[in-house]
Design an enzyme around this catalytic site. Structure first.
Site: not given
Ligand code: IPM
Ligand code: MG
Length: 356
Positions: A142, A191, A223, A247, A251
């Site tokens: 990042y 990884k 993975d 990240d 999710d």
């Molecule tokens: C998160 C989001 C952010 C990230 C984006 C919006 C830059 O997806 O906070 O998980 O990737 O960190």
């Molecule tokens: Mg995110």
């Protein structure tokens, strides 16, 4: 107690969900005699529209000076074609970096009331899901060097993923400490069969593991982690990982809980200053419709009270209120099930506030 909170509504559903979290904070202030003072700062697309930048220097200063920061969400299709330097997300990354928020805690808990909303079979989640993802937040790909150049008439893009020992060590400590307060199990995700950064990550974590003999430590490849989260999520207690893996995995993990709208997060520094935000995005498709789920943001302010302000009773109070409202059958659209009561964003906020 008086606390200054810088509030970043952001874009899309940001203002709607933050309004409900502030409503809940106000109720807490009233009940416990605190004074929460809010300073609103534009961030993301709305700031680009007004000032040409995703956050102004003045806005950044207000974040740094606060006792803590509350964020809704940033971004949306309107700003997708902005040059990389002024994209909405850039401001979020800049706040994380400038405030030194290297530790991102993403608790993933399945509310028992929502077990039907989880896409996983009852047999997989019957033991409950309660894990903590500790994501490194200010390093890795990042923030590494980025480049787009033309080589032999063809565009070539590069993103560099750097990690230094001290960056790995400090997030490792947060994860081990978190495991000590929970079920004393830590899985470090990397990884290491491919990446040099992961091999350094693993070596550093192993060194730390000696200092925490009570923690049952394991290494797991990213993975395989993606697979195990679906196959057997109850095996996890605390997961620690680098920025991008965290990240993606957070999710994925959020879906175990039925809706990404339920998940809060805390981004912490060495000190007490933190930023609190739901893990979901700005959901431009439902912005302004008063149907978004504010619970992830409400649970984020509970984390703010717990981690930045040491207000444990107040934080518990918010979490219990959310539980009571869910027990009573109230649901926003994303977690709606047959036979229950569908409510709007602001109604959900009212209900939670009134349970405090
Ligand atoms: C998160 C989001 C952010 C990230 C984006 C919006 C830059 O997806 O906070 O998980 O990737 O960190
Ligand atoms: Mg995110």
């Amino acid at each position: 107690m008086k606390k200054n909170i810088t509030v970043l509504n952001g874009d899309g559903i940001g203002p709607e969900i933050v309004r409900e979290a502030v409503k809940v904070l106000d109720r807490v202030a009233e009940k416990y005699g605190h004074g929460f003072v809010y300073t609103y700062v534009d961030i993301g697309g709305c700031s680009i529209d007004k000032y040409g930048v995703p956050i102004t220097d003045e806005g950044m200063k207000k974040c740094k000076e606060a006792d803590s920061v509350l964020l809704g969400a940033v971004g949306g299709p309107k700003w997708d074609s902005c040059p990389a330097e002024i994209r909405p997300e850039k401001a979020l990354l800049a706040v994380r970096k400038e405030l030194g928020l290297f530790a991102n805690l993403r608790p993933t808990k399945l509310f028992s009331q929502l077990s039907n909303a989880s896409p996983l079979k009852e047999s997989v989640i019957s033991k409950g899901i309660d894990l903590m993802i500790v994501r490194e937040l200010t390093g890795g790909v990042y923030f590494g060097k980025k480049e787009l150049k033309t080589v032999n008439g063809e565009e070539v893009a590069t993103d560099i993923m750097p990690y230094s020992v001290h960056e790995i060590e400090r997030i490792g400590r947060v994860a081990f400490e978190s495991a000590m307060k929970r079920n004393k199990k830590l899985a470090s995700v990397d990884k290491a069969n491919v990446l040099e950064t992961s091999r350094l990550w693993r070596k550093t974590m192993h060194r730390l593991a000696f200092e925490y003999p009570d923690v049952e430590y394991s290494d797991i490849l990213v993975d395989n982690t993606a697979m195990q989260l679906i196959k057997n999520p109850t095996q996890f207690d605390v997961i620690v990982t680098e920025n991008m893996f965290g990240d993606i995995l957070s999710d994925e993990a959020s879906m175990l809980t039925g809706s990404i709208g339920m998940m809060p997060s805390a981004s912490l520094s060495d000190g007490k200053l933190g930023m609190y935000e739901p893990i979901h995005g700005s959901a431009p498709d439902i912005a302004g419709m008063n149907i978004a789920n504010p619970i992830g943001t409400v649970m984020s302010v509970a984390m703010m009270l717990r981690y930045s302000f040491d207000m444990k009773d107040e934080a518990d109070d918010i979490e219990n209120a959310v539980n009571k409202v869910l027990d009573s059958g109230y649901r926003t659209a994303d977690i709606m099930q047959e036979g229950l009561i569908k409510v709007s964003t602001d109604k959900m906020g009212d209900l939670i506030a009134s349970e405090i």
